[in-house]
Design an enzyme around this catalytic site. Structure first.
Site, PDB file in Angstrom:
ATOM      1  N   ASP A  16       0.769  -1.098  -0.020  1.00 40.58           N
ATOM      2  CA  ASP A  16      -0.021   0.021  -0.112  1.00 40.58           C
ATOM      3  C   ASP A  16       1.020   1.349   0.021  1.00 40.58           C
ATOM      4  O   ASP A  16       2.055   1.371   0.666  1.00 40.58           O
ATOM      5  CB  ASP A  16      -0.823  -0.180   1.327  1.00 40.58           C
ATOM      6  CG  ASP A  16      -2.056   1.151   1.167  1.00 40.58           C
ATOM      7  OD1 ASP A  16      -2.416   1.464  -0.033  1.00 40.58           O
ATOM      8  OD2 ASP A  16      -2.702   1.417   2.037  1.00 40.58           O
ATOM      9  N   HIS A  33       2.640   3.055  -8.987  1.00 36.78           N
ATOM     10  CA  HIS A  33       2.391   1.667  -9.323  1.00 36.78           C
ATOM     11  C   HIS A  33       3.670   0.864 -10.113  1.00 36.78           C
ATOM     12  O   HIS A  33       4.306   0.037  -9.884  1.00 36.78           O
ATOM     13  CB  HIS A  33       1.099   1.347 -10.095  1.00 36.78           C
ATOM     14  CG  HIS A  33       0.000   1.590  -9.529  1.00 36.78           C
ATOM     15  ND1 HIS A  33      -0.217   1.301  -8.041  1.00 36.78           N
ATOM     16  CD2 HIS A  33      -1.113   2.637  -9.723  1.00 36.78           C
ATOM     17  CE1 HIS A  33      -1.598   1.966  -7.507  1.00 36.78           C
ATOM     18  NE2 HIS A  33      -2.101   2.637  -8.643  1.00 36.78           N
ATOM     19  N   LEU A 127      11.213 -21.117  -4.145  1.00 38.10           N
ATOM     20  CA  LEU A 127      10.373 -19.895  -3.716  1.00 38.10           C
ATOM     21  C   LEU A 127       9.154 -19.970  -4.524  1.00 38.10           C
ATOM     22  O   LEU A 127       9.119 -19.989  -5.686  1.00 38.10           O
ATOM     23  CB  LEU A 127      11.195 -18.627  -3.800  1.00 38.10           C
ATOM     24  CG  LEU A 127      10.471 -17.446  -3.596  1.00 38.10           C
ATOM     25  CD1 LEU A 127       9.951 -17.456  -2.305  1.00 38.10           C
ATOM     26  CD2 LEU A 127      11.261 -15.910  -3.946  1.00 38.10           C
TER      27      LEU A 127
HETATM   28  C1  IPE Z   1      -5.361  -2.934  -0.281  1.00 40.49           C
HETATM   29  O1  IPE Z   1      -5.116  -1.595  -0.431  1.00 40.49           O
HETATM   30  C2  IPE Z   1      -5.404  -3.738  -1.635  1.00 40.49           C
HETATM   31  C3  IPE Z   1      -4.215  -4.159  -2.078  1.00 40.49           C
HETATM   32  C4  IPE Z   1      -2.999  -3.695  -1.624  1.00 40.49           C
HETATM   33  C5  IPE Z   1      -4.174  -4.688  -3.432  1.00 40.49           C
HETATM   34  P1  IPE Z   1      -6.071  -0.480  -0.589  1.00 40.49           P
HETATM   35  O2  IPE Z   1      -5.482   0.698  -0.944  1.00 40.49           O
HETATM   36  O3  IPE Z   1      -7.068  -0.871  -1.872  1.00 40.49           O
HETATM   37  O4  IPE Z   1      -6.870  -0.444   0.635  1.00 40.49           O
HETATM   38  P2  IPE Z   1      -7.715   0.645   1.264  1.00 40.49           P
HETATM   39  O5  IPE Z   1      -8.605   1.206   0.143  1.00 40.49           O
HETATM   40  O6  IPE Z   1      -6.791   1.723   1.810  1.00 40.49           O
HETATM   41  O7  IPE Z   1      -8.512  -0.186   2.461  1.00 40.49           O
HETATM   42  C1  IPE Z   2      -1.554  -0.031  -3.437  1.00 41.90           C
HETATM   43  O1  IPE Z   2      -1.079   1.196  -3.458  1.00 41.90           O
HETATM   44  C2  IPE Z   2      -1.571  -0.439  -4.800  1.00 41.90           C
HETATM   45  C3  IPE Z   2      -2.801  -1.195  -4.976  1.00 41.90           C
HETATM   46  C4  IPE Z   2      -3.951  -1.094  -4.130  1.00 41.90           C
HETATM   47  C5  IPE Z   2      -3.286  -1.639  -6.447  1.00 41.90           C
HETATM   48  P1  IPE Z   2      -2.474   2.618  -3.512  1.00 41.90           P
HETATM   49  O2  IPE Z   2      -2.615   2.746  -4.986  1.00 41.90           O
HETATM   50  O3  IPE Z   2      -3.639   1.999  -2.832  1.00 41.90           O
HETATM   51  O4  IPE Z   2      -1.648   3.821  -2.790  1.00 41.90           O
HETATM   52  P2  IPE Z   2      -2.568   4.810  -1.911  1.00 41.90           P
HETATM   53  O5  IPE Z   2      -3.228   3.956  -0.629  1.00 41.90           O
HETATM   54  O6  IPE Z   2      -3.377   5.398  -2.650  1.00 41.90           O
HETATM   55  O7  IPE Z   2      -1.372   5.634  -1.491  1.00 41.90           O
HETATM   56 MG    MG Z   3      -3.999   2.302  -0.761  1.00 38.97          MG
END
Ligand code: IPE
Ligand code: IPE
Ligand code: MG
Length: 231
Positions: A16, A33, A127
């Site tokens: 995240d 990303h 792995l």
């Molecule tokens: C969790 O992250 C999902 C993934 C890492 C794929 P999100 O960014 O989607 O979660 P929320 O919205 O903060 O709960």
């Molecule tokens: C995690 O990073 C990646 C996915 C959920 C695909 P985010 O895209 O949720 O990044 P934030 O939380 O908005 O910073």
């Molecule tokens: Mg996120």
């Protein structure tokens, strides 16, 4: 880095903070990303180094469809290109690639790359790297129940249930890491995480590296896992 004893067999990672990493720098979210893919690569090398046998990356949740089409398409194309690379980390290092979650809604070319690499690496066992794609812990549980109902099971055990989940071929994760400082599970492996040790480093995912993982593994060694018993 000193040698690590008692490393976990399976770590789950809720990656995240990609979006915030990019926004903080005035860059588009998809650039975050892109950097997130580099962090996956670094983490896979760290798993090899630390002798971790299973690593599961939460890459796209059942809830992430709520994002803009632009962002979703961007994530898919990054993943596809990553899996398509000829000298990819999986073939080069004999790493088995797996996935959990329902692949049907993904674009055909992404599913094709994923399936092809899964097939090419299916006999490797040093792995096992799993991508959770269109994965939700609740969805996993409901699909498992429906599978068992289809078999007309009258009564099931915990073992039967574990074998009906997407994660049937892997042990439960001893460690689950969520980066970016958010302290929630966001529908990751709800059933499988019952006794996982949780870590919430503040680092945004694109900055995550071997040193962060090492620090977590050191802390894990000091955790007293009692599983409801008394030491
Ligand atoms: C969790 O992250 C999902 C993934 C890492 C794929 P999100 O960014 O989607 O979660 P929320 O919205 O903060 O709960
Ligand atoms: C995690 O990073 C990646 C996915 C959920 C695909 P985010 O895209 O949720 O990044 P934030 O939380 O908005 O910073
Ligand atoms: Mg996120």
């Amino acid at each position: 880095m000193k040698e690590l004893k008692n490393v976990p067999t399976h770590i789950g990672i809720i990656m995240d903070g990609n979006g915030r990493w990019a926004t903080k720098r005035g860059l588009p979210r998809n650039y975050g990303h892109k950097k997130g893919i580099d962090a996956i690569e670094r983490t896979i090398y760290a798993c090899l180094k630390f002798n971790i046998k299973y690593c599961t990356f939460f890459a796209f949740s059942t809830e992430n469809w709520k994002r803009s089409k632009e962002e979703i398409d961007g994530i898919f194309s990054l993943l596809r290109d990553y899996l398509k690379k000829e000298d990819n980390i999986f073939l080069k290092n004999k790493i088995k690639l797996e996935s959990i979650g329902v692949l049907d809604p993904f674009p055909d070319d992404l599913v094709a790359e994923l399936t092809s690499l899964k097939n090419k690496t299916k006999n490797y066992d040093k792995l096992i790297v799993t991508f959770a794609l269109n994965y939700g812990g609740r969805d996993d549980i409901i699909r498992a129940i429906n599978n068992l109902l289809e078999k007309k099971e009258k009564k099931i055990t915990e073992k039967d249930f574990l074998l009906a989940l997407d994660t049937k071929n892997m042990p439960e994760p001893e460690i689950v890491i969520r980066t970016s400082g958010e302290m929630r599970i966001s529908n990751f492996m709800l059933y499988q995480m019952a006794y996982s040790e949780l870590f919430f480093p503040k680092t945004y995912w694109p900055d995550f590296d071997e040193k962060h993982l090492y620090k977590i593994l050191k802390k894990y060694q000091k955790r007293d896992r009692r599983f409801g018993g008394v030491r």
